[in-house]
Design an enzyme around this catalytic site. Structure first.
Site: not given
Ligand code: NAD
Ligand code: DAU
Length: 349
Positions: A35, A63, A131-133, A156, A158, A160, A213, A220, A287, A289, A291
């Protein structure tokens, strides 16, 4: 699988996954956590694991864009499996500064794939966490399946999507043993408080504004993080090589409903008759952009083929999560102040 390289193991899901492997499965090998410790990476999330499993767990601050350093770790630890979480993960940040997303999510993934290809004879599996995104946005009807066409809308998603395509191509072209998962929104312990749920929990606790937003109608599908970890491990151990699996929580909710639920629960946990209900703190802001309006996952493939399904309901998962944040204020304070980076230097050198 004896020597697993976990990338991004100090992030939210990666840290939960490493904990899950040690505490909830019969995995008996070694984990090499790689990490870069960006703002989102916190070594403290695994400090107990680091102390308890000295012979089976090792951390390296590297890295994934540094290909020679990665390769050195790959060979010196005889890595046979990679579970790839490392990414820039926050959509709002990708809108402001997309460059880091292309570097880590695309180039970093490419580096891993190249090393895996070079040492293909030793590699049993590379699991790519996605991710589902990547599928874009849904209207009121329908669900994402594994065959839904890719239509990412943010830098993001794109980046992924690009990494998913590379992983798939390395399987088709070079026969690399891969599996892939596309998962919905996770929540639970150790999530960086920029994401919706932990941000709202901490702001509501401190009676700060709760920025929603747009009109809060975006939907979600929420999945408790240990269910995601379980899905990943199920795919790694039982999934078919070359296949991708959608993972979801069967828990669709509009953002406003999520925030109101958090407010109601915190009002119950921290009652104060002299104050307004916390839902009064909700503030509708500009909102995001591009979204995406709705995400919803059809996870029948992993359910029918591998027997996985989520165990945690949203009502139990969200209460556990709120209590976790309240009981771990030291972790929260360090993360919020940014001091944890200094703390790491002091404690681990
Ligand atoms: P996070 O942002 O909490 O953690 C990311 C980790 O990657 C951090 O520890 C960071 O230090 C490390 N990292 C970033 N850039 C790096 C690099 N260049 N080299 C080595 N380490 C690096 O993310 P998360 O929410 O734990 O997501 C983990 C994975 O799951 C991601 O690939 C994300 O796309 C995917 N994912 C997340 C969600 C979600 O809801 N959080 C849902 C579906 C998929
Ligand atoms: O669907 C999986 C994805 O979920 C992962 O791939 C991403 O890594 C993870 O960040 C997450 O993306 P979202 O954009 O859906 O998550 P976020 O928590 O940023 O936002 C969830 C929803 O809430 C989204 O519709 C935007 C909204 N939001 C978010 C924030 C931070 C708000 O309304 N207010 C806020 O302050």
């Amino acid at each position: 699988m004896q020597n697993i390289m976990v990338t991004g193991g100090c992030g939210f899901i990666g840290a939960n996954f490493i904990r899950f492997l040690f505490e909830e499965t019969d995995f008996s090998g070694r984990i090499v956590n790689v990490d870069a410790l960006t703002y989102a990476g916190n070594r403290d999330s695994l400090s107990d694991i680091e102390k308890q499993y000295t012979d089976r767990y090792v951390f390296h601050k590297v890295d994934i864009c540094d290909a020679p350093a990665l390769e050195e770790l790959f060979t010196s630890y005889s890595i046979d499996t990679i579970c790839h979480f490392a990414a820039e993960s926050h959509v709002d940040r990708s809108i402001v500064r997309p460059d880091a997303f292309v570097q880590t999510n695309v180039i970093g993934t490419f580096n891993l794939l190249e090393i895996a290809r070079k040492h293909g004879d030793k590699l049993k599996l590379l699991h790519h966490v996605s991710t589902d995104e990547v599928f874009g946005s849904l209207g009121k009807e329908g669900f994402f399946t594994e065959t839904t066409r890719y239509q990412p809308n943010s830098p993001y998603s794109a980046s992924k999507a690009a990494s998913d395509h590379l992983v798939r191509a390395y399987h088709e072209t070079y026969g690399l043993p891969i599996t892939m998962s596309n998962c919905s929104n996770n929540y639970g312990p150790y999530q960086f408080p920029e994401k919706l749920i932990p941000l709202m929990i901490l702001n509501a606790r401190d009676r700060k504004p709760l920025p929603v937003y747009g009109d809060g109608s975006n939907v979600r599908d929420w999945l408790y993080v240990s269910d995601h970890c379980d899905a990943i491990w199920t795919i790694m151990t039982e999934g078919k090589r070359g296949e991708t699996y959608n993972v979801g929580g069967d828990n669709e909710m509009a953002n406003l409903e999520v925030v109101n639920t958090i407010c109601r629960l915190i009002d119950e946990i921290l009652p104060d008759k002299n104050q307004d209900p916390r839902s009064e703190l909700i503030t509708f802001v500009k909102d995001r952009p591009g979204h995406d309006w709705r995400y919803a996952i059809d996870f029948s493939k992993i359910r029918t083929e591998l027997g996985w399904q989520p165990k945690e309901s949203f009502s139990s998962g969200i209460e556990k999560t709120i209590r976790w944040y309240f009981e771990h204020s030291e972790w929260v304070d360090r993360v919020l102040s940014g001091e944890y980076q200094d703390w790491i230097e002091e404690h681990y050198g």
